[in-house]
Design an enzyme around this catalytic site. Structure first.
Site, PDB file in Angstrom:
ATOM      1  N   GLU A 246      25.940  26.285  40.153  1.00  0.00           N
ATOM      2  CA  GLU A 246      25.970  24.878  40.561  1.00  0.00           C
ATOM      3  C   GLU A 246      27.122  24.762  41.549  1.00  0.00           C
ATOM      4  O   GLU A 246      28.287  24.860  41.164  1.00  0.00           O
ATOM      5  CB  GLU A 246      26.162  24.000  39.321  1.00  0.00           C
ATOM      6  CG  GLU A 246      25.671  22.592  39.543  1.00  0.00           C
ATOM      7  CD  GLU A 246      26.794  21.689  39.977  1.00  0.00           C
ATOM      8  OE1 GLU A 246      26.972  21.545  41.207  1.00  0.00           O
ATOM      9  OE2 GLU A 246      27.489  21.165  39.105  1.00  0.00           O
TER      10      GLU A 246
ATOM     11  N   GLU B  61      32.157  20.374  52.891  1.00  0.00           N
ATOM     12  CA  GLU B  61      32.546  19.641  51.687  1.00  0.00           C
ATOM     13  C   GLU B  61      34.064  19.437  51.713  1.00  0.00           C
ATOM     14  O   GLU B  61      34.828  20.401  51.725  1.00  0.00           O
ATOM     15  CB  GLU B  61      32.144  20.451  50.461  1.00  0.00           C
ATOM     16  CG  GLU B  61      32.354  19.711  49.172  1.00  0.00           C
ATOM     17  CD  GLU B  61      31.843  20.491  47.957  1.00  0.00           C
ATOM     18  OE1 GLU B  61      32.098  21.699  47.868  1.00  0.00           O
ATOM     19  OE2 GLU B  61      31.196  19.864  47.102  1.00  0.00           O
TER      20      GLU B  61
ATOM     21  N   CYS C 242      30.903  17.250  43.078  1.00  0.00           N
ATOM     22  CA  CYS C 242      30.018  18.081  43.901  1.00  0.00           C
ATOM     23  C   CYS C 242      28.876  17.253  44.487  1.00  0.00           C
ATOM     24  O   CYS C 242      28.404  17.532  45.581  1.00  0.00           O
ATOM     25  CB  CYS C 242      29.490  19.249  43.096  1.00  0.00           C
ATOM     26  SG  CYS C 242      28.872  18.752  41.496  1.00  0.00           S
TER      27      CYS C 242
ATOM     28  N   LYS D  19      35.685  30.460  30.863  1.00  0.00           N
ATOM     29  CA  LYS D  19      36.973  30.374  31.551  1.00  0.00           C
ATOM     30  C   LYS D  19      37.099  29.018  32.239  1.00  0.00           C
ATOM     31  O   LYS D  19      36.364  28.713  33.178  1.00  0.00           O
ATOM     32  CB  LYS D  19      37.118  31.463  32.619  1.00  0.00           C
ATOM     33  CG  LYS D  19      38.552  31.507  33.148  1.00  0.00           C
ATOM     34  CD  LYS D  19      38.692  32.194  34.484  1.00  0.00           C
ATOM     35  CE  LYS D  19      38.529  31.278  35.657  1.00  0.00           C
ATOM     36  NZ  LYS D  19      39.605  30.291  35.854  1.00  0.00           N
TER      37      LYS D  19
HETATM   38  P1  NDP Z   1      36.453  27.833  42.986  1.00  0.00           P
HETATM   39  O1  NDP Z   1      35.011  28.057  43.223  1.00  0.00           O
HETATM   40  O2  NDP Z   1      37.410  28.859  43.435  1.00  0.00           O
HETATM   41  O3  NDP Z   1      36.717  27.626  41.410  1.00  0.00           O
HETATM   42  C1  NDP Z   1      35.750  27.419  40.417  1.00  0.00           C
HETATM   43  C2  NDP Z   1      36.034  28.319  39.227  1.00  0.00           C
HETATM   44  O4  NDP Z   1      35.796  29.686  39.557  1.00  0.00           O
HETATM   45  C3  NDP Z   1      37.471  28.265  38.729  1.00  0.00           C
HETATM   46  O5  NDP Z   1      37.496  28.426  37.326  1.00  0.00           O
HETATM   47  C4  NDP Z   1      38.069  29.469  39.433  1.00  0.00           C
HETATM   48  O6  NDP Z   1      39.258  29.896  38.856  1.00  0.00           O
HETATM   49  C5  NDP Z   1      36.947  30.467  39.299  1.00  0.00           C
HETATM   50  N1  NDP Z   1      36.961  31.569  40.264  1.00  0.00           N
HETATM   51  C6  NDP Z   1      37.631  31.672  41.451  1.00  0.00           C
HETATM   52  N2  NDP Z   1      37.332  32.847  42.055  1.00  0.00           N
HETATM   53  C7  NDP Z   1      36.466  33.494  41.247  1.00  0.00           C
HETATM   54  C8  NDP Z   1      35.786  34.763  41.321  1.00  0.00           C
HETATM   55  N3  NDP Z   1      35.933  35.554  42.362  1.00  0.00           N
HETATM   56  N4  NDP Z   1      34.956  35.108  40.318  1.00  0.00           N
HETATM   57  C9  NDP Z   1      34.764  34.285  39.258  1.00  0.00           C
HETATM   58  N5  NDP Z   1      35.386  33.099  39.127  1.00  0.00           N
HETATM   59  C10 NDP Z   1      36.223  32.701  40.100  1.00  0.00           C
HETATM   60  O7  NDP Z   1      36.846  26.432  43.567  1.00  0.00           O
HETATM   61  P2  NDP Z   1      38.310  25.931  43.982  1.00  0.00           P
HETATM   62  O8  NDP Z   1      38.937  25.363  42.784  1.00  0.00           O
HETATM   63  O9  NDP Z   1      39.062  26.996  44.699  1.00  0.00           O
HETATM   64  O10 NDP Z   1      37.962  24.790  45.018  1.00  0.00           O
HETATM   65  C11 NDP Z   1      37.665  25.118  46.371  1.00  0.00           C
HETATM   66  C12 NDP Z   1      36.590  24.233  46.912  1.00  0.00           C
HETATM   67  O11 NDP Z   1      35.397  24.437  46.178  1.00  0.00           O
HETATM   68  C13 NDP Z   1      36.858  22.750  46.770  1.00  0.00           C
HETATM   69  O12 NDP Z   1      37.633  22.275  47.808  1.00  0.00           O
HETATM   70  C14 NDP Z   1      35.470  22.185  46.761  1.00  0.00           C
HETATM   71  O13 NDP Z   1      35.021  22.021  48.076  1.00  0.00           O
HETATM   72  C15 NDP Z   1      34.663  23.259  46.079  1.00  0.00           C
HETATM   73  N6  NDP Z   1      34.439  22.976  44.651  1.00  0.00           N
HETATM   74  C16 NDP Z   1      33.217  22.572  44.263  1.00  0.00           C
HETATM   75  C17 NDP Z   1      32.985  22.263  42.944  1.00  0.00           C
HETATM   76  C18 NDP Z   1      31.665  21.811  42.492  1.00  0.00           C
HETATM   77  O14 NDP Z   1      31.559  21.220  41.421  1.00  0.00           O
HETATM   78  N7  NDP Z   1      30.602  22.080  43.210  1.00  0.00           N
HETATM   79  C19 NDP Z   1      34.015  22.320  41.927  1.00  0.00           C
HETATM   80  C20 NDP Z   1      35.278  22.826  42.427  1.00  0.00           C
HETATM   81  C21 NDP Z   1      35.448  23.117  43.733  1.00  0.00           C
HETATM   82  P3  NDP Z   1      40.615  29.187  39.357  1.00  0.00           P
HETATM   83  O15 NDP Z   1      40.518  27.746  39.074  1.00  0.00           O
HETATM   84  O16 NDP Z   1      41.649  29.758  38.541  1.00  0.00           O
HETATM   85  O17 NDP Z   1      40.727  29.490  40.810  1.00  0.00           O
END
Ligand code: NDP
Length: 478
Positions: free
Chosen positions: A258, A389, A292, A184
């Site tokens: 991660e 972060e 990240c 996904k």
């Molecule tokens: P999320 O952790 O919500 O998103 C990462 C992925 O998980 C997306 O595909 C998201 O879908 C999906 N997801 C969301 N909720 C669930 C769930 N309950 N079960 C399974 N999958 C889920 O990150 P955000 O995009 O909301 O970003 C929020 C914060 O997270 C950022 O501000 C940043 O600080 C951090 N972040 C860190 C990352 C990293 O690489 N370490 C990457 C992205 C964000 P969908 O996109 O549709 O919400």
């Protein structure tokens, strides 16, 4: 220092042919979702709607997992590694052939500068498939026993900051090790994953080996909790990572996470300042700081603080912010309105807590989501901008006097993904690296990635490694 006037140098978007709407990629074909729900994906630089994408519900996820299971049992797990390698090599070559198209698509949907998608993301995507193609028929030499076996069906959820690269990090090792996948992509950046689905068709990958289900968090939840999944791989926020760890705890499925980071980029007084400044800029302003492992905390030795800060500010005044498709652009758009709101909120908290905020003169486009490169000085370890972060182009600057103090401050975080050390002394690099609680420590460089090198964190940055020989373990029954 005055900026040069550059003529616009836009990359043509005509190379990308977008469909108006996309179905789910299940069992080798695009098909509509069961309940007809859809969402729009936009360009964060202009807010223009790019395409409509299907939102997968639990019934669709179930169909995808069933297809992946069938493909695992009847096709993929039966193929010798040599045959799996052929498909992976083929995919890698098609990615190279389509590199320009994929780079433009990534910059359109994500907002990152074309210079980065063209020179970093897409070449690394191809490199990941080439590298893992090489492993597919050599797994018995990877150090996991004489006949390592695949796990089965992997459920993979990825974020929006490096959409196609994160897909490659997940799919390439899974397939090389003999697993099939349901992936996904993030809600705001699904387009390159859908383009990848077309590449799978072009490569004649057997149906069901790769399935792409688009949707939001609910779709991700349905995937990682589906009983037919043998392995979960997630990259994203620590909060969602914890939820997934809790949901998977009662099952036997293998999980790798991660998650976030708050890396220290540490500059000693003997570091070459100009080189360090380039590393600081790359560390936090690459990909708008949506990284990240971004070097979001700059620790500078007190004796060179004024010099480094002045040099950094001079350099930041030369960064160009604007159209992600312009080849001169250094800083692109923030990926979404929600992320922009989070960056704004934490920056306001930084000011309210007493840190000094600075940005170079920088005109922001009227439409789209934008945030200027920002530096906070006078930051203490207790400030939220030093602990949380921000995931944006915002740098917090702290100082230290001794190496021991640098280590203590660098490790004073719930995260542990990466760190950078800038010094001329090799002995100091080794001394620091052995004390920094971070999965990756870069010395006199930052944000360097390679498929042969394992990547992953400590503490709240997650567990498991991706890339290199170590990354294979996550997809093998060992
Ligand atoms: P999320 O952790 O919500 O998103 C990462 C992925 O998980 C997306 O595909 C998201 O879908 C999906 N997801 C969301 N909720 C669930 C769930 N309950 N079960 C399974 N999958 C889920 O990150 P955000 O995009 O909301 O970003 C929020 C914060 O997270 C950022 O501000 C940043 O600080 C951090 N972040 C860190 C990352 C990293 O690489 N370490 C990457 C992205 C964000 P969908 O996109 O549709 O919400």
């Amino acid at each position: 220092m005055p900026k040069f006037e550059y003529a616009p140098a836009p990359e043509s978007r005509a190379i990308v042919s977008l469909r108006e709407s996309y179905g789910l990629f299940i069992d080798g074909e695009f098909s509509p979702g069961a309940d007809g729900r859809a969402f729009k994906t936009i360009s964060p630089a202009t807010e223009e709607v790019l395409a409509e994408v299907t939102e997968a519900g639990p019934a669709d996820v179930d169909r995808a997992v069933t297809a992946a299971r069938k493909a695992y049992e009847h096709t993929w797990s039966q193929l010798p590694g040599q045959e799996r390698a052929k498909y992976l090599f083929r995919i890698a070559r098609i990615i190279q052939e389509k590199a320009r198209e994929l780079a433009v698509l990534e910059s359109l949907d994500n907002g990152k500068p074309i210079r980065e998608s063209r020179d970093v993301d897409i070449p690394l995507v191809a490199a990941h498939f080439f590298y893992h193609a090489g492993w597919a028929d050599k797994l018995e030499y990877a150090g996991y026993g004489p006949a390592p076996r695949a796990l089965g069906v992997a459920g993979q959820v990825i974020p929006w900051n490096f959409p196609l690269l994160m897909l490659a990090w997940k799919i390439a090792p899974a397939l090389a090790c003999g697993n099939t996948v349901v992936l996904k992509p993030a809600e705001t950046t699904p387009l390159t994953a859908l383009a990848f689905a077309e590449i799978c068709q072009q490569a004649d990958l057997p149906p069901g080996v790769v399935n792409i289900v688009t949707g939001a968090g609910e779709t991700g939840r349905a995937l990682v909790t589906h009983p037919g999944i043998d392995k979960v791989a997630f990259t994203g926020s620590t909060e969602v990572g914890k939820e997934i760890a809790r949901a998977c705890a009662p099952s036997r499925r293998k999980v790798t996470l991660e998650l976030g980071g708050k890396a220290a980029n540490i500059v000693f007084e003997d570091a070459p300042v100009d080189q360090a400044v380039e590393g600081i800029v790359n560390g936090i302003f690459f990909n708008q700081g949506h990284v990240c492992c971004a070097g979001s905390r700059l620790l500078v030795q007190e004796s060179v603080y004024a010099e480094v800060l002045a040099s950094l500010q001079r350099r930041l005044a030369t960064l160009r912010l604007g159209d992600p498709l312009d080849k001169n652009t250094d800083v692109g758009a923030i990926n979404s309105a929600a992320q922009l709101a989070k960056i704004r909120e934490l920056s306001e908290v930084g000011e309210a807590e007493g840190a000094q905020r600075w940005s170079p003169p920088c005109e922001l486009p009227v439409k789209g989501f934008w945030f200027p490169p920002t530096v906070f000085t006078g930051v203490s370890q207790a400030h939220r901008i030093a602990r949380e972060e921000i995931f944006g182009p915002v740098l917090s600057v702290l100082t230290f006097r001794t190496p021991a103090e640098a280590v203590e401050k660098a490790n004073n975080t719930p995260y542990g993904l990466s760190a950078g050390v800038w010094t001329e002394k090799g002995s100091l690099i080794l001394w620091m690296a052995s004390r920094l609680r971070a999965g990756v420590v870069w010395a006199n460089t930052f944000n360097k990635f390679d498929p042969t090198s394992p990547f992953g964190g400590y503490k709240e940055s997650g567990y498991g490694r991706e890339g290199g020989r170590h990354g294979l373990e996550a997809y093998l029954d060992v």
